[in-house]
Write a protein that holds these residues in place. Structure first.
Motif, PDB file in Angstrom:
ATOM      1  N   VAL A  39       0.850  -1.194   0.000  1.00 41.88           N
ATOM      2  CA  VAL A  39       0.000   0.000   0.000  1.00 41.88           C
ATOM      3  C   VAL A  39       0.883   1.241   0.000  1.00 41.88           C
ATOM      4  CG1 VAL A  39      -1.809   1.284   1.202  1.00 41.88           C
ATOM      5  CG2 VAL A  39      -1.819  -1.217   1.232  1.00 41.88           C
ATOM      6  N   VAL A  40       0.670   2.107  -0.977  1.00 44.67           N
ATOM      7  CA  VAL A  40       1.430   3.356  -1.095  1.00 44.67           C
ATOM      8  C   VAL A  40       0.444   4.516  -1.165  1.00 44.67           C
ATOM      9  CG1 VAL A  40       3.115   4.656  -2.453  1.00 44.67           C
ATOM     10  CG2 VAL A  40       3.255   2.149  -2.358  1.00 44.67           C
ATOM     11  N   GLY A  41       0.479   5.395  -0.179  1.00 49.26           N
ATOM     12  CA  GLY A  41      -0.400   6.567  -0.192  1.00 49.26           C
ATOM     13  C   GLY A  41      -1.871   6.237  -0.259  1.00 49.26           C
ATOM     14  N   GLY A  42      -2.279   5.177   0.415  1.00 48.36           N
ATOM     15  CA  GLY A  42      -3.690   4.791   0.402  1.00 48.36           C
ATOM     16  C   GLY A  42      -4.109   4.023  -0.827  1.00 48.36           C
ATOM     17  N   GLN A  46      -2.071  -3.557 -11.065  1.00 56.29           N
ATOM     18  CA  GLN A  46      -3.158  -2.586 -11.025  1.00 56.29           C
ATOM     19  C   GLN A  46      -3.125  -1.841  -9.692  1.00 56.29           C
ATOM     20  OE1 GLN A  46      -7.026  -4.391 -11.458  1.00 56.29           O
ATOM     21  NE2 GLN A  46      -8.051  -2.471 -11.889  1.00 56.29           N
ATOM     22  N   ALA A  47      -3.514  -0.571  -9.696  1.00 54.45           N
ATOM     23  CA  ALA A  47      -3.597   0.220  -8.479  1.00 54.45           C
ATOM     24  C   ALA A  47      -5.054   0.292  -8.033  1.00 54.45           C
ATOM     25  CB  ALA A  47      -3.052   1.625  -8.715  1.00 54.45           C
ATOM     26  N   LEU A  48      -5.291   0.056  -6.739  1.00 56.85           N
ATOM     27  CA  LEU A  48      -6.648   0.003  -6.201  1.00 56.85           C
ATOM     28  C   LEU A  48      -6.753   0.912  -4.981  1.00 56.85           C
ATOM     29  CD1 LEU A  48      -7.001  -3.880  -6.403  1.00 56.85           C
ATOM     30  CD2 LEU A  48      -8.052  -2.214  -7.961  1.00 56.85           C
ATOM     31  N   PHE A  86      -2.613   7.291 -10.373  1.00 47.96           N
ATOM     32  CA  PHE A  86      -2.038   6.332  -9.438  1.00 47.96           C
ATOM     33  C   PHE A  86      -0.543   6.130  -9.701  1.00 47.96           C
ATOM     34  CE2 PHE A  86      -6.391   4.167  -8.682  1.00 47.96           C
ATOM     35  CZ  PHE A  86      -6.640   5.006  -7.618  1.00 47.96           C
ATOM     36  N   TRP A  87      -0.156   6.179 -10.969  1.00 50.30           N
ATOM     37  CA  TRP A  87       1.266   6.101 -11.273  1.00 50.30           C
ATOM     38  C   TRP A  87       1.980   7.337 -10.743  1.00 50.30           C
ATOM     39  CZ3 TRP A  87       4.550   9.268 -14.055  1.00 50.30           C
ATOM     40  CH2 TRP A  87       5.869   8.777 -14.198  1.00 50.30           C
ATOM     41  N   SER A  88       1.373   8.517 -10.945  1.00 45.23           N
ATOM     42  CA  SER A  88       1.983   9.753 -10.441  1.00 45.23           C
ATOM     43  C   SER A  88       2.168   9.695  -8.927  1.00 45.23           C
ATOM     44  CB  SER A  88       1.111  10.959 -10.809  1.00 45.23           C
ATOM     45  OG  SER A  88       0.991  11.089 -12.210  1.00 45.23           O
ATOM     46  N   LEU A  89       1.201   9.088  -8.242  1.00 43.78           N
ATOM     47  CA  LEU A  89       1.255   9.003  -6.786  1.00 43.78           C
ATOM     48  C   LEU A  89       2.297   8.001  -6.305  1.00 43.78           C
ATOM     49  CD1 LEU A  89       0.039   9.600  -3.939  1.00 43.78           C
ATOM     50  CD2 LEU A  89      -1.574   7.729  -4.387  1.00 43.78           C
ATOM     51  N   THR A  90       2.337   6.836  -6.944  1.00 49.11           N
ATOM     52  CA  THR A  90       3.174   5.746  -6.438  1.00 49.11           C
ATOM     53  C   THR A  90       4.510   5.607  -7.146  1.00 49.11           C
ATOM     54  OG1 THR A  90       2.246   4.113  -7.978  1.00 49.11           O
ATOM     55  CG2 THR A  90       1.068   4.464  -5.883  1.00 49.11           C
TER      56      THR A  90
END
Length: 346
Positions: free
Chosen positions: A19-22, A29-31, A166-170
């Motif tokens: 889990v990265v940043g919620g 896939q990012a969930l 989600f890519w930008s976040l993680t």
């Protein structure tokens, strides 16, 4: 005695959650780890009810429909992660129960169920795809006693995909090229145009297509988050829809084109033109509220929706305006820094 071997299922369940940043990274896939509450759901219902009281009830015959979608997490979260999130269907049920009786509720979850093997959501972004929005459109149609068009009534097209939010976040490498294309579906049963209203009072018409076919990723839908966008169609139904939305409504709004003579798309975050003026000017007969559970449960989004219903002209800054102001601030900072260096040199 021989040591007990873990089964593949047990090994998968025992693997720690990434889990990265919620956001959970799972199988490419990012969930989103949903944390909505009944109170949050009721807050969104209250915001919609405010619109009904201040806008719809003043105009006999005006309908109001809520279209709130779950996130991809509802369909794809592994069992080990569900205990760390709250149920989106239960959240939607609490929302539905708090709406005024006359508000129609589109059962998006039920319409999407059974289609999990289709690309309903982007893998690297929090948005749904054009196909995911299609099933929400079917749910809207059923809630309103309308026969939804089959996908064959739309022309399937695509633009190149992008690495999303989600890519930008993680910055997870597996998300960098996870969404290679962004598919969109153009109605073939009606003709339609597109006009955005810009300027200080958002009354200056400028051409803006409902599909930005030279763009990439999710921007193909409406060309992004435009405060006020209108399309006139050849549908001949005598009705006008006002889509009250945030970015999730971008992929949804084009599906309404075959059912209305005019589709007005209002981004409640950025619109500043008076809502009563918009409704009267364009002859709105049907309100459609489109959101996702993640922002529907946000107090800031709920309050902004109520502000627009009450006629507030204070809008959030668009991302483009934020970037422009940041560039101005950076340029000013560099100028001051250069002046300071020059002063010291003297």
């Amino acid at each position: 005695p021989e040591a007990k071997q873990s089964s593949p299922v047990e090994a998968t369940q025992a693997k720690p959650l990434n889990v990265v940043g919620g956001v959970l990274l799972h199988e490419g896939q990012a969930l989103f780890m949903f944390q909505g509450t009944d109170r949050g759901a009721q807050g969104y219902a209250n915001a919609v009810n405010t619109w009904v009281e201040l806008v719809a009830k003043k105009r006999p015959g005006m309908t109001s429909t809520v279209v709130v979608t779950p996130t991809s997490s509802h369909f794809y979260l592994p069992p080990a992660a569900r205990a760390k999130t709250t149920s989106e269907p239960k959240n939607l049920a609490a929302m539905r129960a708090a709406l005024l009786p006359e508000v129609r509720f589109a059962d998006v979850v039920t319409e999407m169920e059974g289609h999990q093997d289709e690309a309903l959501f982007f893998k690297s972004d929090h948005h749904w795809t054009g196909l995911g929005a299609y099933y929400a459109y079917r749910a809207w149609a059923r809630a309103n006693g309308v026969t939804p068009l089959e996908l064959s009534a739309f022309s399937k097209r695509s633009v190149p995909g992008v690495a999303g939010s989600f890519w930008s976040l993680t910055q997870a490498p597996e998300l960098r090229n996870a969404d290679k294309e962004s598919y969109y579906y153009v109605p073939t049963t009606v003709t339609f145009d597109g006009t955005q209203y810009a300027g200080p009072q958002q009354k200056t018409p400028m051409p803006q297509p409902f599909f930005a076919e030279k763009s990439r990723g999710y921007i193909v839908f409406l060309g992004g988050d435009i405060p006020l966008l209108v399309s006139n169609t050849s549908a001949g139904t005598g009705r006008t829809a006002l889509v009250v939305k945030n970015s999730y409504g971008n992929a949804f709004a084009p599906y309404l084109l075959p059912h209305f003579d005019r589709v007005v798309v209002l981004d409640y975050r950025y619109v500043s033109r008076n809502i009563q003026d918009i409704v009267d000017t364009f002859g709105v007969t049907d309100l459609v509220f489109v959101n996702a559970t993640i922002t529907a449960n946000s107090g800031a989004h709920q309050e902004r929706m109520r502000q627009v219903a009450r006629g507030s002209s204070t809008a959030w800054l668009t991302e483009a305006e934020k970037r422009r102001l940041k560039q101005q601030e950076d340029a000013a900072g560099k100028t001051q820094a250069s002046a300071a260096v020059s002063d010291k040199a003297q």
